[in-house]
Motif scaffolding. Structure first.
Motif, PDB file in Angstrom:
ATOM      1  N   LEU A 151      33.374  63.872  65.142  1.00  0.00           N
ATOM      2  CA  LEU A 151      34.304  63.698  66.257  1.00  0.00           C
ATOM      3  C   LEU A 151      35.731  63.843  65.746  1.00  0.00           C
ATOM      4  O   LEU A 151      36.210  63.012  64.971  1.00  0.00           O
ATOM      5  CB  LEU A 151      34.143  62.305  66.892  1.00  0.00           C
ATOM      6  N   VAL A 205      34.242  68.904  68.294  1.00  0.00           N
ATOM      7  CA  VAL A 205      33.094  68.000  68.283  1.00  0.00           C
ATOM      8  C   VAL A 205      31.823  68.820  68.088  1.00  0.00           C
ATOM      9  O   VAL A 205      31.681  69.902  68.662  1.00  0.00           O
ATOM     10  CB  VAL A 205      33.017  67.212  69.619  1.00  0.00           C
ATOM     11  N   GLY A 252      28.749  69.958  70.953  1.00  0.00           N
ATOM     12  CA  GLY A 252      29.999  69.651  71.630  1.00  0.00           C
ATOM     13  C   GLY A 252      30.260  70.521  72.841  1.00  0.00           C
ATOM     14  O   GLY A 252      31.048  70.152  73.716  1.00  0.00           O
ATOM     15  N   GLU A 305      32.672  67.869  74.329  1.00  0.00           N
ATOM     16  CA  GLU A 305      33.951  67.858  73.620  1.00  0.00           C
ATOM     17  C   GLU A 305      35.117  67.475  74.524  1.00  0.00           C
ATOM     18  O   GLU A 305      36.092  66.862  74.074  1.00  0.00           O
ATOM     19  CB  GLU A 305      34.206  69.236  72.991  1.00  0.00           C
ATOM     20  N   SER A 320      36.452  64.113  72.198  1.00  0.00           N
ATOM     21  CA  SER A 320      37.346  64.623  71.163  1.00  0.00           C
ATOM     22  C   SER A 320      38.695  63.923  71.274  1.00  0.00           C
ATOM     23  O   SER A 320      38.908  63.084  72.158  1.00  0.00           O
ATOM     24  CB  SER A 320      37.530  66.130  71.331  1.00  0.00           C
TER      25      SER A 320
END
Length: 431
Positions: free
Chosen positions: A229, A233, A255, A275, A279
């Motif tokens: 992360l 991601v 992600g 993501e 993220s």
């Protein structure tokens, strides 16, 4: 009856498979030495890896001959000859691990024991990053590392380079990067014009997973998932003790799987990606949705927002606390899918974002996973933070270089040929 070409193809497959098995055994042998807190014997390696003593003795002999291992004392063997203890020869050479992230590059110089000797961090241009920018920054970092440590380039055994996005490993091509709109950039060839060292390219998902396999939570398990992360991601996967790459080395792009139908727009151009929620940009957006005027948004930089959230949640700030709770909900929901799909023994959550939000994020994430993943015995799976010190991506990249060195026929080919010739000579001269 098979024709000649078919027999030749079959022989090639058998030969390649035998090479793969030997390479895997060599890795397992060396990983055992790295994992041990003190020098180990051949018997210890055989017991830990499940390989026969004869196989271990043969592999150790090769590693000693090319000076990757050294004998580091002896131990009593209960009446027999003392057993030699083995350790990694840290002075054999150096390795470079280079983490190309979305906003900057970290380059690290390691000795062969994978201990960091020196580290340098350099920024990338803020707006549009061109391949030439990355190449120039990597070259600058490498030269600074070697110059500051007085290391001649001849001692560099290899350089591993992690690049975000899809990477064609064999050709060293950055196939696609959603952050810079790169497509089919021959990055290894561009670097080879400036750096006189073997180069090994892959992405941070694979690098982080390899680091965990060699030095972290993956040492003791065969089935592992490592979630990274940060600005990007993704998930790296190890199955039966080996890194899983998929058909085109794109396994792990978790992600960019869909978490919320019709959800937030992701930088890849799609909607609702994991993501976009877990993220650094995803966390910053959650803060904006909760409280557009929050002082946590005082600095527009997304990483600074995450830092502010981490500080404020420890003081009970309601927006920060709710941001972490929501992020954990998104993360736990996405991780539950990984548990259901892959059934790993251990799932590691790492990366800059996980380090900053720490245990509060992981505690709430565990609760969500427990509710949403398929029922299974609690002891059957572990969800934990990364135990790899420093930067797992640059460490994993350096490990790619180590693996490349161990695969190098110029290194081990003469050793194996010499040992075969010696055995043949002994056979011919035997009475």
């Amino acid at each position: 009856m098979a024709n000649t070409s078919t027999r030749r193809e079959d022989a090639t497959v058998v030969k390649r498979t035998a090479q793969d098995i030997r390479r895997r055994n060599r890795f397992d042998t060396l990983r055992c030495v790295y994992a041990a807190p003190a020098p180990v014997s051949r018997q210890d390696i055989a017991a830990a890896t499940g390989l026969s003593f004869a196989t271990v003795a043969n592999l150790v002999a090769e590693l000693l001959e090319v000076e990757v291992l050294v004998e580091a004392g002896h131990e009593e063997s209960g009446g027999g000859r003392p057993r030699a203890r083995l350790a990694v020869n840290a002075e054999r050479g150096v390795l470079l691990g280079i983490d190309v992230a979305e906003t900057g590059i970290q380059a690290q110089l390691f000795d062969l024991s994978l201990t960091v000797l020196r580290s340098v961090e350099l920024p990338l241009p803020g707006a549009k990053v061109a391949p030439a920018d990355v190449v120039e920054t990597i070259v600058t970092g490498v030269r600074e590392l070697l110059a500051s440590t007085g290391t001649p380039s001849s001692r560099v055994l290899g350089a591993g380079v992690s690049v975000p996005g899809l990477v064609e490993r064999e050709g060293g091509v950055s196939v696609y990067s959603p952050y810079w709109s790169w497509r089919d950039v021959p990055l290894r060839a561009l670097l080879a014009e400036r750096l006189d060292t073997p180069l090994y390219l892959d992405n941070p998902l694979k690098a982080s997973t390899v680091a965990e396999m060699w030095f972290g939570a993956g040492r003791d398990v065969d089935d592992l998932v490592v979630v990274t992360l940060r600005a990007g991601v993704g998930a790296g996967v190890a199955v039966d003790g080996a890194l899983y790459r998929g058909a085109t080395n794109s396994a792990g792009e978790w992600g960019h799987s869909c978490l919320v139908l019709g959800g937030r727009e992701c930088r890849c151009g799609k909607e609702g990606c994991v993501e976009a929620y877990v993220s650094t940009s995803g966390v910053a957006r959650t803060v904006r949705e909760l409280s557009p005027d929050s002082p946590l948004l005082r600095d527009p930089d997304e990483s600074a927002v995450v830092e502010a959230v981490a500080r404020a949640q420890s003081q009970g700030d309601p927006v920060a606390v709710e941001t972490i709770t929501r992020t954990a909900h998104y993360l736990g929901t996405a991780l539950a899918d990984l548990f259901n799909l892959l059934n790993p023994q251990t799932l590691v959550v790492g990366g800059w974002l996980a380090d900053r939000l720490g245990e509060p994020l992981l505690r709430h994430t565990r609760e969500v996973v427990a509710r949403q993943a398929a029922p299974q015995p609690p002891e059957a799976v572990r969800l934990q933070r990364s135990t790899v010190p420093d930067n797992p991506v640059s460490l994993g990249a350096a490990t790619f270089a180590l693996e490349g060195f161990l695969n190098d026929r110029e290194t081990f080919g003469p050793v194996k040929a010499g040992r075969r010739n010696a055995r043949g000579a002994r056979t011919r001269t035997a009475p």
